[in-house]
Write a protein that holds these residues in place. Structure first.
Motif, PDB file in Angstrom:
ATOM      1  N   VAL A  29       5.186 -12.888  -8.518  1.00  0.00           N
ATOM      2  CA  VAL A  29       3.989 -12.699  -7.771  1.00  0.00           C
ATOM      3  C   VAL A  29       3.508 -12.120  -6.702  1.00  0.00           C
ATOM      4  CG1 VAL A  29       1.272 -13.226  -8.309  1.00  0.00           C
ATOM      5  CG2 VAL A  29       2.550 -13.989  -9.301  1.00  0.00           C
ATOM      6  N   VAL A  30       3.609 -10.628  -6.113  1.00  0.00           N
ATOM      7  CA  VAL A  30       3.011 -10.430  -4.148  1.00  0.00           C
ATOM      8  C   VAL A  30       1.553 -10.968  -3.949  1.00  0.00           C
ATOM      9  CG1 VAL A  30       5.492  -9.486  -4.835  1.00  0.00           C
ATOM     10  CG2 VAL A  30       3.312  -8.398  -5.444  1.00  0.00           C
ATOM     11  N   ASP A  31       0.932 -10.275  -5.373  1.00  0.00           N
ATOM     12  CA  ASP A  31      -0.521 -10.232  -4.499  1.00  0.00           C
ATOM     13  C   ASP A  31      -1.755 -11.136  -5.642  1.00  0.00           C
ATOM     14  OD1 ASP A  31      -3.362  -9.824  -2.974  1.00  0.00           O
ATOM     15  OD2 ASP A  31      -1.505  -7.719  -2.617  1.00  0.00           O
ATOM     16  N   GLN A  32      -2.950 -11.216  -5.785  1.00  0.00           N
ATOM     17  CA  GLN A  32      -3.618 -12.186  -6.517  1.00  0.00           C
ATOM     18  C   GLN A  32      -5.033 -11.377  -5.998  1.00  0.00           C
ATOM     19  OE1 GLN A  32      -4.058 -15.956  -6.738  1.00  0.00           O
ATOM     20  NE2 GLN A  32      -6.153 -16.198  -7.796  1.00  0.00           N
ATOM     21  N   MET A  33      -5.734 -10.819  -6.797  1.00  0.00           N
ATOM     22  CA  MET A  33      -7.447 -10.857  -6.781  1.00  0.00           C
ATOM     23  C   MET A  33      -8.313 -11.602  -7.946  1.00  0.00           C
ATOM     24  SD  MET A  33      -6.744  -6.670  -6.382  1.00  0.00           S
ATOM     25  CE  MET A  33      -5.241  -6.920  -7.231  1.00  0.00           C
ATOM     26  N   VAL A  34      -9.067 -12.258  -7.728  1.00  0.00           N
ATOM     27  CA  VAL A  34     -10.295 -13.138  -8.085  1.00  0.00           C
ATOM     28  C   VAL A  34     -11.387 -12.248  -8.378  1.00  0.00           C
ATOM     29  CG1 VAL A  34     -11.499 -15.388  -9.185  1.00  0.00           C
ATOM     30  CG2 VAL A  34      -9.056 -14.410  -7.849  1.00  0.00           C
ATOM     31  N   GLY A  35     -11.987 -11.823  -9.734  1.00  0.00           N
ATOM     32  CA  GLY A  35     -13.339 -11.544  -9.874  1.00  0.00           C
ATOM     33  C   GLY A  35     -13.428  -9.980  -9.901  1.00  0.00           C
ATOM     34  N   ALA A  36     -14.271  -8.586 -10.249  1.00  0.00           N
ATOM     35  CA  ALA A  36     -14.743  -7.646 -10.842  1.00  0.00           C
ATOM     36  C   ALA A  36     -14.803  -7.245  -9.047  1.00  0.00           C
ATOM     37  CB  ALA A  36     -15.146  -7.868 -11.224  1.00  0.00           C
ATOM     38  N   MET A  37     -13.663  -6.123  -8.824  1.00  0.00           N
ATOM     39  CA  MET A  37     -14.224  -5.160  -7.475  1.00  0.00           C
ATOM     40  C   MET A  37     -13.494  -3.753  -7.957  1.00  0.00           C
ATOM     41  SD  MET A  37     -10.971  -6.672  -5.427  1.00  0.00           S
ATOM     42  CE  MET A  37     -11.006  -8.604  -5.509  1.00  0.00           C
ATOM     43  N   PRO A  38     -14.595  -3.283  -7.205  1.00  0.00           N
ATOM     44  CA  PRO A  38     -14.658  -1.653  -6.723  1.00  0.00           C
ATOM     45  C   PRO A  38     -12.804  -0.819  -7.649  1.00  0.00           C
ATOM     46  CG  PRO A  38     -15.438  -2.072  -5.111  1.00  0.00           C
ATOM     47  CD  PRO A  38     -14.543  -3.806  -5.243  1.00  0.00           C
TER      48      PRO A  38
END
Lengths: 109, 311
Positions: free
Chosen positions: A87-96
């Motif tokens: 895992v090199v990155d994480q985004m939580v929640g909807a985004m554009p």
């Protein structure tokens, strides 16, 4: 342009994501999650845009509880970016879309 | 890129934005609706809505929003995916730039950008977001089966979140900074009667505790004695209210002390002629789906009259 994402599962996660020679974006989602449904069309567009360049995948957390648990998913949608099995990155929640694309581009580099 | 001139541009797709789209669409003004980062708005993350008139059995949020959208589409409202990143309201017609670089010029503008959940604003909350810290029980409750969770807040949203979480969690503790909840009586009673829900009053969250990868507890501070007490838990749900999404217009429109766009009494007119605001972004008092719908209709009527006046 919209395209077909990979439906990743507990069974194929290792071969399709971890052992892939490409960067992979994995969206953890469920049908009962409103923000996940909003993100759905964005993932399809990314699948079209990154065809041949990166793996764009979705994991249904209802049907694939092991993978979600293994990565400690406690909020959806969560998007993880994998490179060489890590895992090199994480985004939580909807985004554009452009913000997600920017993150993928950073790791394709 | 080619600039498009529109009679009406609506920013936002909650109940206010969709209603403004239905009315301006029906008035043949061919509205362009900018969807924003959360198409459908806050109701997309709710479950059952019990108080929207016309649905005696209740209706779930996403279903209601999908119906409103279909109704707007029926009257030829056009939807644009994406959000507005820049707005210039200094001269008419107004210009807007979307996140994909598209530029749009609008003779009248209806702002229906709504509000978003507030966060506590402490570093540990940010660190564990998605790792046990959440602001959406309907999204994330599923991951807390047989867990011990805390809900921070004292309003209706906090009661709803706590009640919803009892479907999954073994124990839910509501914490609030005051002596009593400000939630409506019916919601406070429902939460109070639930055997899985406990309450701690007069405390604020000092820190969310974790092991580096997930939440393991919460440190509460008693507002009267200042005493700090640690509790073990697996999740913290933040439900402390909402903040209006008006940042894009600060310095261009009159905004009140709480960050809401100011509108003239009994209308949706803002401080700039031709710019109208409706729904939660201008409503500190009611903040209901029905009042958003009402003000969305008002904005559409106001915009239509304005367009007639400049022709």
């Amino acid at each position: 342009m919209s395209g077909k994402y990979l439906a990743a599962t507990d069974q194929n996660f290792k071969t399709e994501i971890l052992e892939s020679d490409k960067v992979a974006l994995v969206d953890f989602w469920a049908a009962w999650c409103g923000p996940c449904m909003m993100l759905g069309p964005v993932i399809e567009e990314l699948a079209g845009d990154y065809e041949g360049k990166a793996v764009i995948a979705k994991v249904n957390v209802d049907e694939n509880p092991n993978t979600a648990a293994q990565y400690g998913i406690r909020s959806i949608p969560t998007m993880l970016i994998f490179k060489n099995g890590q895992v090199v990155d994480q985004m939580v929640g909807a985004m554009p879309k452009n913000m997600i694309a920017k993150k993928i581009d950073e790791h394709i580099g | 890129m080619e600039k498009e001139i529109r009679d009406v541009v609506i920013i936002g797709t909650g109940p206010a934005g969709y209603t403004a789209a239905i009315y301006t669409g029906r008035a043949n003004l061919k509205p362009l609706v900018i969807e924003g980062v959360q198409p459908g708005g806050q109701l997309m993350i709710t479950t059952e809505i019990e108080n929207f008139p016309g649905f005696p059995e209740g209706i779930n949020g996403p279903e209601l929003m999908s119906r409103m959208r279909q109704q707007a589409e029926r009257f030829n409202a056009e939807f644009a995916y994406g959000s507005v990143v820049e707005a210039d309201l200094s001269r008419s017609p107004f210009s807007l730039t979307l996140d994909d670089g598209r530029e749009i010029v609008a003779r009248s503008l209806i702002i229906a950008t709504g509000a978003n959940a507030k966060w506590l604003g402490i570093p540990s909350e940010d660190r564990y977001r998605g790792r046990g810290v959440s602001a959406c029980a309907t999204c994330d409750g599923f991951f807390f089966k047989e867990c011990n969770v805390f809900v921070v807040g004292g309003g209706d949203t906090a009661m709803e979140e706590a009640l919803y979480l009892t479907k999954f969690a073994s124990k839910v503790t509501l914490v609030h900074r005051r002596e009593e909840f400000r939630a409506s009586k019916i919601m406070s009673l429902r939460a109070g009667k639930n055997p899985k829900i406990a309450t701690i009053l007069n405390v604020v969250v000092d820190e969310i505790l974790g092991d580096g990868s997930k939440v393991t507890g919460i440190r509460l501070k008693d507002v009267r004695s200042g005493e700090l007490i640690d509790h073990v838990c697996d999740g913290v749900f933040v439900a402390i209210g909402h903040a209006p999404n008006a940042g894009l217009f600060s310095g261009q429109l009159a905004i009140d002390d709480y960050g809401y766009i100011e509108t003239k009494k009994s209308s949706t007119e803002t401080s700039v002629q031709g710019v109208f605001a409706c729904g939660d972004v201008q409503d500190y008092t009611y903040r209901q789906a029905v009042t958003a719908v009402g003000s969305g209709c008002m904005a559409a009527v106001d915009a239509e009259r304005f367009l007639e006046s400049i022709r």
